[in-house]
Design an enzyme around this catalytic site. Structure first.
Site, PDB file in Angstrom:
ATOM      1  N   HIS A 208      36.601 -15.026 -13.573  1.00 25.74           N
ATOM      2  CA  HIS A 208      35.843 -15.029 -14.826  1.00 25.74           C
ATOM      3  C   HIS A 208      36.120 -13.763 -15.640  1.00 25.74           C
ATOM      4  CE1 HIS A 208      32.267 -15.867 -17.390  1.00 25.74           C
ATOM      5  NE2 HIS A 208      32.241 -14.541 -17.457  1.00 25.74           N
ATOM      6  N   GLU A 209      36.063 -12.613 -14.967  1.00 26.97           N
ATOM      7  CA  GLU A 209      36.280 -11.348 -15.674  1.00 26.97           C
ATOM      8  C   GLU A 209      37.732 -11.209 -16.123  1.00 26.97           C
ATOM      9  OE1 GLU A 209      33.732  -9.704 -16.635  1.00 26.97           O
ATOM     10  OE2 GLU A 209      32.408 -10.907 -15.393  1.00 26.97           O
TER      11      GLU A 209
ATOM     12  N   HIS B  15      38.207 -12.791 -19.509  1.00 23.97           N
ATOM     13  CA  HIS B  15      37.874 -11.853 -20.585  1.00 23.97           C
ATOM     14  C   HIS B  15      39.032 -10.873 -20.800  1.00 23.97           C
ATOM     15  CE1 HIS B  15      33.680 -12.961 -21.090  1.00 23.97           C
ATOM     16  NE2 HIS B  15      33.445 -12.798 -19.792  1.00 23.97           N
TER      17      HIS B  15
END
Length: 150
Positions: free
Chosen positions: A67-68, A71
């Site tokens: 998920h990170e 980003h």
């Protein structure tokens, strides 16, 4: 898991799922409470929640890392990297990363806040406040009577 093992894991996940290298620093942040991790825009580093790793294990930590990294890679490419952006949602689906992380048991805040009740001695009007107030300084809004804490 120590910091060097975490760094290697993040680099490995980046190459495996995204086909791109991770050039910055990954570390644990013990102060994170409500999130599994965060991507820092200015330094491009990733911080991960140590409590999340201790509670759920390595498999769930990899999901947070994916998920990170969504980003991270979108931000560096100049695309939409925020949760509401279509580019971000599309990349989440491609790498099968979760949009939100699981809640850690026992860390939710209590929803009911403390309440303070005051009553006017003249007209009997009641006031309920979230914050404590000085009854010597404030008076009733209706009749200007003295307030008493209940």
């Amino acid at each position: 898991m120590n910091e060097t093992a975490l760094q290697q894991l993040v680099e490995q996940v980046s190459l495996q799922y995204f086909g791109k290298p991770f050039w910055h620093k990954a570390s644990f942040n013990k102060r994170l409470r409500t999130t599994g991790g965060r991507y820092l825009l200015r330094s491009h580093n990733i911080e991960l929640n140590l409590h999340y790793y201790e509670t759920f294990g390595k498999e769930e930590l990899i999901e947070v890392i994916k998920h990170e990294l969504c980003h991270y890679h979108l931000h560096l490419e100049g695309k939409g990297y925020q949760h509401r952006d279509a580019d971000f949602r599309q990349l989440l689906k491609e790498v099968e990363a979760p949009r939100f992380c699981k809640k850690i048991p026992g860390t939710q805040k209590t929803t009911k806040a403390l309440r303070y009740e005051y009553k006017c001695t003249a007209c009997g009007c009641c006031y309920i406040r979230k914050r404590k107030m000085d009854t010597n300084r404030y008076v009733c809004g209706r009749c200007k009577g003295q307030l008493v804490s209940i």
